[in-house]
Design an enzyme around this catalytic site. Structure first.
Site, mmCIF file in Angstrom:
data_model
loop_
_atom_site.group_PDB
_atom_site.id
_atom_site.type_symbol
_atom_site.label_atom_id
_atom_site.label_comp_id
_atom_site.label_asym_id
_atom_site.label_seq_id
_atom_site.Cartn_x
_atom_site.Cartn_y
_atom_site.Cartn_z
ATOM 1 N N HIS A 11 -6.377 2.728 1.389
ATOM 2 C CA HIS A 11 -5.424 3.376 1.414
ATOM 3 C C HIS A 11 -5.873 4.352 3.509
ATOM 4 C CE1 HIS A 11 -3.708 3.076 -1.682
ATOM 5 N NE2 HIS A 11 -4.147 3.296 -3.032
ATOM 6 N N ASP A 48 0.711 -1.159 -0.189
ATOM 7 C CA ASP A 48 -0.122 1.005 0.100
ATOM 8 C C ASP A 48 0.946 0.870 0.372
ATOM 9 O OD1 ASP A 48 -1.737 2.026 0.645
ATOM 10 O OD2 ASP A 48 -3.423 0.989 1.839
ATOM 11 N N HIS A 49 0.730 1.569 -1.450
ATOM 12 C CA HIS A 49 2.112 3.196 -1.024
ATOM 13 C C HIS A 49 1.933 3.957 -0.380
ATOM 14 C CE1 HIS A 49 -0.374 4.817 -4.229
ATOM 15 N NE2 HIS A 49 0.104 5.571 -4.143
HETATM 16 P P1 NAD Z 1 -2.578 -1.766 -17.250
HETATM 17 O O1 NAD Z 1 -3.322 -2.155 -17.015
HETATM 18 O O2 NAD Z 1 -2.072 -0.363 -17.232
HETATM 19 O O3 NAD Z 1 -1.123 -2.367 -16.949
HETATM 20 C C1 NAD Z 1 -1.645 -4.503 -16.809
HETATM 21 C C2 NAD Z 1 -0.936 -5.021 -17.168
HETATM 22 O O4 NAD Z 1 -0.276 -6.396 -16.826
HETATM 23 C C3 NAD Z 1 -0.050 -4.500 -19.242
HETATM 24 O O5 NAD Z 1 1.634 -4.661 -19.139
HETATM 25 C C4 NAD Z 1 -0.504 -6.521 -19.501
HETATM 26 O O6 NAD Z 1 0.666 -6.345 -20.559
HETATM 27 C C5 NAD Z 1 0.369 -7.228 -18.246
HETATM 28 N N1 NAD Z 1 -1.255 -8.634 -18.757
HETATM 29 C C6 NAD Z 1 -2.446 -8.850 -18.184
HETATM 30 N N2 NAD Z 1 -2.566 -10.113 -18.884
HETATM 31 C C7 NAD Z 1 -1.351 -10.395 -18.744
HETATM 32 C C8 NAD Z 1 -0.905 -11.644 -19.359
HETATM 33 N N3 NAD Z 1 -2.224 -13.146 -19.839
HETATM 34 N N4 NAD Z 1 0.287 -12.063 -19.239
HETATM 35 C C9 NAD Z 1 1.088 -11.272 -19.027
HETATM 36 N N5 NAD Z 1 1.314 -9.944 -18.959
HETATM 37 C C10 NAD Z 1 -0.795 -9.650 -18.723
HETATM 38 O O7 NAD Z 1 -2.535 -1.993 -15.668
HETATM 39 P P2 NAD Z 1 -2.317 -0.959 -14.215
HETATM 40 O O8 NAD Z 1 -1.942 0.791 -14.109
HETATM 41 O O9 NAD Z 1 -0.514 -0.992 -14.665
HETATM 42 O O10 NAD Z 1 -2.533 -1.838 -13.020
HETATM 43 C C11 NAD Z 1 -1.721 -2.701 -12.762
HETATM 44 C C12 NAD Z 1 -2.367 -3.708 -11.640
HETATM 45 O O11 NAD Z 1 -2.040 -2.495 -10.006
HETATM 46 C C13 NAD Z 1 -4.012 -2.850 -11.221
HETATM 47 O O12 NAD Z 1 -4.986 -4.349 -10.362
HETATM 48 C C14 NAD Z 1 -4.262 -1.989 -10.607
HETATM 49 O O13 NAD Z 1 -5.503 -1.366 -9.988
HETATM 50 C C15 NAD Z 1 -3.191 -1.213 -9.886
HETATM 51 N N6 NAD Z 1 -2.138 -0.283 -9.126
HETATM 52 C C16 NAD Z 1 -2.375 0.503 -9.854
HETATM 53 C C17 NAD Z 1 -2.119 1.799 -10.484
HETATM 54 C C18 NAD Z 1 -1.442 2.833 -11.086
HETATM 55 O O14 NAD Z 1 -0.816 3.664 -10.400
HETATM 56 N N7 NAD Z 1 -1.239 2.280 -12.133
HETATM 57 C C19 NAD Z 1 -1.480 2.590 -8.667
HETATM 58 C C20 NAD Z 1 -1.002 1.078 -8.006
HETATM 59 C C21 NAD Z 1 -2.201 0.232 -7.682
#
Ligand code: NAD
Length: 515
Positions: free
Chosen positions: A271, A208-209
């Site tokens: 958070h 949890d950043h």
């Molecule tokens: P995103 O959709 O931008 O990225 C998802 C990644 O997963 C991509 O690289 C995609 O290629 C990969 N992926 C999906 N299916 C795949 C598969 N079958 N095999 C291999 N790779 C696969 O999502 P995101 O925004 O980077 O978020 C990722 C997770 O982190 C989510 O659960 C989100 O809720 C959480 N999160 C994101 C943030 C943020 O700042 N973006 C912050 C906190 C938490």
């Protein structure tokens, strides 16, 4: 000496911060001691082409590299489905890091040396065979392997199982899970069980950043390293606590995810409840992962349940409609990309929580979070009770403000006499300017600190399995109450401070949100 959080386990009875604050006070003209190298590791970032990896994790790793914290042998392997070459990925990562890292901190020579650590591996995590290929690619299992799952949570179970089958889950491996851990208590339990079947709890890092933010850790230092606050940190002296995380952004590219989640699951369950735990927890017996998390867990277990019809009096859901932010027109939530036109997902939630224990009985904790609000700001306000007998005219400040965004800062708001004739009082701020006190050149991003902790195997600032489940146990009945009593979201214009009813939540107790 462990420099990440700045405490020394070998100094009896001291948290590190005490040690460092003390040292800094003595040598206040000098900067604080900074960290040494971490152990060599392989950092595998699943979801390496996603927003989180490119926007947060790689810039954080770049900074750690630049500051000389990564061992020479540490390698970073990004994994995702896209068929990219190593050079393709490096140039994608360079573009994103350049945009993210402050200009003064980014230079081509440092990037090139960082890029030597950086590689890419195309794979589909739902395919077991791809993990066999991955195992062949990783030549050594004799060192720490960090699996950072920057993917949607519905892939967590598959990834853990496939890592085990491919022999990649040895005792030196660790797994990092991004929030949200599930969307309900049952789904969180299922994820935790699947991960727990492969990795013992000490090797699971639920991130949890918010907990990586300096100011949040300073809240612990303030409370547990200074005798000043302890006697008044309780019902009797504290009138109420507010925890607000307000965003101006909408759902950006995450409409599909957000529409299934909403503000309660996306923000409050993790958070805001984590911040509440740090405000309300008892002093742990030691500053270590188990003792700190034991105390946080007790807070979650003491949260007074909000059941059934209670949701109508103690919670407010909202959803933004069209409005203006910074002079720009923004559309209603239900017109955002990948959001249902008749969505009833909340983009705002406010609630009145209570903690049924000796320290906090009767003290309201008001929590709120929302998107497309007037200002970006995350803060905790500890409002102390007024003086028992007022001698002077003038309002009352009497509060401790812990601000996480837009700037990190802690200030004690007090009443003081304005210069001149007469006792005219005005609120003034006693500011703890920590960046200046420690001559900090650059603020650490929360992910930098937390990545170091993962590499070093320190889970103090990560959520334990039982904490996540306790948080869901409290949230689930509220979600059910909303559903059973058709509590649909109240509309609020984008650029406002949320639905009127959220103000009513405090006004009926003679209070107001700190704006
Ligand atoms: P995103 O959709 O931008 O990225 C998802 C990644 O997963 C991509 O690289 C995609 O290629 C990969 N992926 C999906 N299916 C795949 C598969 N079958 N095999 C291999 N790779 C696969 O999502 P995101 O925004 O980077 O978020 C990722 C997770 O982190 C989510 O659960 C989100 O809720 C959480 N999160 C994101 C943030 C943020 O700042 N973006 C912050 C906190 C938490």
């Amino acid at each position: 000496m462990r420099h990440g959080l700045g405490y020394d386990r070998h100094l009896p009875g001291c948290s590190a911060l005490v040690v460092i604050l003390h040292k800094c006070a003595r040598r206040s003209a000098k900067p604080c001691p900074e960290s040494v190298l971490t152990v060599p590791c392989d950092m595998l970032v699943f979801g390496g082409t996603g927003d989180l990896a490119l926007h947060k994790l790689l810039p954080a790793l770049y900074h750690l590299h630049r500051d000389g914290r990564l061992a020479a042998q540490t390698r970073i392997l990004a994994l995702a489905r896209q068929p990219l070459s190593r050079a393709d990925y490096q140039s994608l990562a360079e573009r994103r890091c350049r945009a993210q890292v402050a200009r003064a901190d980014f230079d081509t020579a440092t990037w090139q040396s960082f890029a030597e650590r950086l590689d890419y591996f195309a794979m589909d995590v739902s395919q077991s065979a791809d993990f066999g290929r991955l195992a062949k690619r990783l030549d050594s299992h004799e060192r720490v392997q960090v699996y950072y799952l920057a993917t949607a949570p519905d892939l967590f179970e598959d990834i853990a199982a496939h890592l085990a089958t491919a022999g990649l889950a040895g005792p030196l491996s660790r797994i990092v899970l991004e929030k949200p851990i599930g969307h309900s208590l049952d789904s969180a339990k299922a994820i935790n069980a699947a991960i727990g079947a492969v990795f013992d709890e000490s090797r699971v890092f639920r991130i949890d950043h918010y907990l990586g933010k300096e100011t949040v850790q300073n809240l612990m230092a303030l409370r547990f390293a200074n005798a000043l606050f302890e006697p008044i940190w309780r019902a009797g002296h504290i009138d109420h606590v507010q925890i607000s995380v307000c965003e101006t952004l909408g759902v950006e590219n995450r409409g599909a995810y957000y529409d299934r989640s909403g503000a309660m699951r996306d923000m409050l369950q993790n958070h805001l409840l984590q911040l509440l735990c740090l405000v309300a927890m008892e002093a742990p017996v030691r500053f270590d992962a188990e003792a700190v998390r034991d105390e946080k867990l007790k807070v979650l277990q003491a949260l007074k349940p909000i059941h059934g019809l209670d949701v109508q009096d103690t919670t407010v859901r909202g959803q933004y409609v069209a409005g203006k932010i910074g002079g720009q027109e923004v559309p209603a939530y239900y017109f955002e990309k990948n959001v249902d036109n008749d969505s009833d997902t909340e983009t705002f939630v406010a609630l009145h929580a209570e903690i049924d224990n000796w320290r906090w009985a009767g003290v309201p904790f008001y929590l709120r979070t929302g998107k497309r609000l007037a200002k970006k700001s995350s803060e905790i306000v500890i409002q102390f009770k007024p003086v028992p007998h007022r001698l002077f005219n003038g309002g009352e400040a009497n509060c401790l403000l812990i601000r996480l965004q837009p700037e990190e800062r802690i200030s004690l708001q007090l009443m003081a006499k304005a210069p001149g004739k007469g006792m005219r009082l005005e609120p003034v701020e006693l500011d703890l300017n920590l960046a200046q006190a420690f001559q900090q050149k650059r603020r650490w991003d929360a992910y930098e600190r937390l990545l170091l902790d993962v590499i070093e195997g320190d889970s103090t600032l990560f959520m334990r399995r039982d904490e996540v489940e306790a948080a869901w146990s409290w949230i689930d009945p509220i979600l059910r109450g909303w559903h059973e009593y058709y509590q649909s979201p109240r509309p609020y214009p984008a650029g406002s401070s949320g639905p009127e009813q959220a103000h009513g939540l405090l006004e009926r107790h003679g209070r107001a949100w700190h704006e």
